[in-house]
Design an enzyme around this catalytic site. Structure first.
Site, mmCIF file in Angstrom:
data_model
loop_
_atom_site.group_PDB
_atom_site.id
_atom_site.type_symbol
_atom_site.label_atom_id
_atom_site.label_comp_id
_atom_site.label_asym_id
_atom_site.label_seq_id
_atom_site.Cartn_x
_atom_site.Cartn_y
_atom_site.Cartn_z
ATOM 1 N N THR A 164 -2.261 0.943 -10.501
ATOM 2 C CA THR A 164 -1.328 2.030 -10.232
ATOM 3 C C THR A 164 -0.872 2.677 -11.536
ATOM 4 O O THR A 164 -0.668 1.995 -12.525
ATOM 5 C CB THR A 164 -0.096 1.460 -9.500
ATOM 6 O OG1 THR A 164 -0.519 0.827 -8.300
ATOM 7 C CG2 THR A 164 0.901 2.554 -9.160
ATOM 8 N N ARG A 192 -1.694 0.913 5.929
ATOM 9 C CA ARG A 192 -0.758 0.234 5.034
ATOM 10 C C ARG A 192 -0.106 1.249 4.103
ATOM 11 O O ARG A 192 -0.752 2.153 3.582
ATOM 12 C CB ARG A 192 -1.506 -0.829 4.236
ATOM 13 C CG ARG A 192 -0.618 -1.648 3.290
ATOM 14 C CD ARG A 192 -0.895 -1.280 1.848
ATOM 15 N NE ARG A 192 -0.172 -2.118 0.913
ATOM 16 C CZ ARG A 192 -0.138 -1.913 -0.392
ATOM 17 N NH1 ARG A 192 -0.813 -0.902 -0.925
ATOM 18 N NH2 ARG A 192 0.563 -2.691 -1.184
ATOM 19 N N VAL A 193 1.190 1.133 3.888
ATOM 20 C CA VAL A 193 1.937 2.071 3.053
ATOM 21 C C VAL A 193 2.299 1.413 1.731
ATOM 22 O O VAL A 193 2.831 0.301 1.702
ATOM 23 C CB VAL A 193 3.215 2.565 3.769
ATOM 24 C CG1 VAL A 193 4.035 3.462 2.850
ATOM 25 C CG2 VAL A 193 2.843 3.310 5.047
ATOM 26 N N ASP A 195 4.166 0.971 -2.028
ATOM 27 C CA ASP A 195 5.490 1.164 -2.627
ATOM 28 C C ASP A 195 5.565 2.422 -3.483
ATOM 29 O O ASP A 195 6.649 2.941 -3.747
ATOM 30 C CB ASP A 195 5.829 -0.040 -3.508
ATOM 31 C CG ASP A 195 4.950 -0.092 -4.745
ATOM 32 O OD1 ASP A 195 5.419 0.283 -5.838
ATOM 33 O OD2 ASP A 195 3.775 -0.475 -4.621
ATOM 34 N N THR A 213 4.673 -1.013 -10.873
ATOM 35 C CA THR A 213 3.267 -1.280 -10.588
ATOM 36 C C THR A 213 3.107 -2.756 -10.275
ATOM 37 O O THR A 213 3.889 -3.584 -10.738
ATOM 38 C CB THR A 213 2.379 -0.903 -11.784
ATOM 39 O OG1 THR A 213 1.012 -1.158 -11.467
ATOM 40 C CG2 THR A 213 2.739 -1.687 -13.037
ATOM 41 N N GLY A 214 2.096 -3.076 -9.472
ATOM 42 C CA GLY A 214 1.872 -4.467 -9.123
ATOM 43 C C GLY A 214 1.624 -4.618 -7.646
ATOM 44 O O GLY A 214 1.146 -3.699 -6.977
ATOM 45 N N GLY A 216 2.481 -4.240 -4.158
ATOM 46 C CA GLY A 216 3.435 -3.335 -3.523
ATOM 47 C C GLY A 216 4.439 -4.017 -2.633
ATOM 48 O O GLY A 216 5.625 -3.670 -2.624
#
Length: 291
Positions: A164, A192-193, A195, A213-214, A216
């Site tokens: 990200t 899927r949504v 973050d 980032t990472g 979500g």
């Protein structure tokens, strides 16, 4: 005020997952060298964030825009958001497709009554704006998907998916902005949504701005970006807010990173991963978080 700028290209376990330390550093520094002069020339934090996200989305090294990972059905769906700290205005798109720079859509929605659009809505917006259709797929991402399909996606794409991108800027007028863009987790369930299109992963006020980032779901569970900003707004220093938030996260085995700037020009970052692919310009020098 001396402008400040920090950017990230994700997080992970090793720099090798992104082609090695020097390759990542060159990619990040190229963006800083292109965007920081904009701030010195008096352009807004919003303009700098959009430009920085555009350049990072165009770099196939990172999981956003060109080079986004594929979902379980072999399709690319991207999400992005931007938040103007001065107006405290958040806008974004969720699971958009066939566009080169999702951050443009997030920016366009800043002046809309409807400021977060999902897949079909974002497709209509692309048409309204007259943005050309674009395929962000790369050979590398297709190869990864084919290989993982052989084992029915039983292995996580942690290092790839945590690519990200994000940009946080403070301009000469003391205004803050944060932007974040992603290709998703990789091989995820359709719908899927991320973050990255939520205040949990991207948030800014007149006091502070944060891009995350990472993983979500971990970021959402911690409401990380908003939590850090609220703590600064309530009187904590930026570094203290970051340290406290990441100490809590580590106690719950979260997997993520964040970049931050406050209205006084303080720059901070935190990570629970081994590496945070971030770089910054503090007004006098360029530095990074790679070592």
């Amino acid at each position: 005020m001396q402008p400040k700028l920090i950017i990230h290209g994700g997080a992970g376990s090793t720099v090798e997952s992104k082609g090695g330390l020097e390759a990542v550093r060159q990619s990040l520094y190229a963006v800083l060298n292109a965007v920081y002069p904009m701030l010195l020339n008096g352009e807004s934090a919003i303009a700098a964030v959009v430009k920085g996200c555009e350049l990072l989305e165009n770099d196939p090294r990172f999981n956003a825009g060109t080079g986004s990972v594929l979902q379980s059905d072999g399709q690319i769906r991207m999400s992005a958001s931007i938040m103007d700290g001065d107006r405290q205005s958040f806008s974004g798109v969720i699971n958009t497709a066939r566009v080169k720079n999702p951050i443009y859509l997030a920016q366009a929605l800043q002046t809309s009554d409807d400021r977060v659009l999902s897949d079909q809505g974002s497709i209509e917006l692309i048409r309204e704006l007259g943005i050309p259709v674009y395929n962000p797929l790369t050979d590398q991402r297709l190869y990864e998907w084919i290989e993982e399909r052989k084992t029915n996606f039983s292995r996580k794409m942690a290092d790839v998916a945590m690519g990200t991108i994000g940009v946080v800027a403070l301009d000469q007028n003391g205004k803050l902005c944060a932007g974040t863009s992603t290709g998703g987790r990789g091989f995820e369930r359709i719908g899927r949504v991320s973050d990255s299109a939520m205040p949990a992963g991207n948030y800014a006020t007149a006091t502070a701005a944060v891009s995350c980032t990472g993983v979500g779901e971990d970021i959402i569970d911690e409401c990380l970006a908003a939590k850090i900003v609220v703590r600064v707004t309530d009187g904590m220093s930026l570094q203290t807010a970051v340290d406290k938030s990441f100490a809590e996260a580590e106690s719950r085995n979260r997997d993520f990173g964040a970049i931050c700037i406050d209205v006084n020009g303080a720059i901070a970052w935190g990570k629970t991963t081994s590496v945070l692919f971030a770089a910054f310009h503090d007004g006098t020098k360029i530095g990074d978080t790679l070592v």
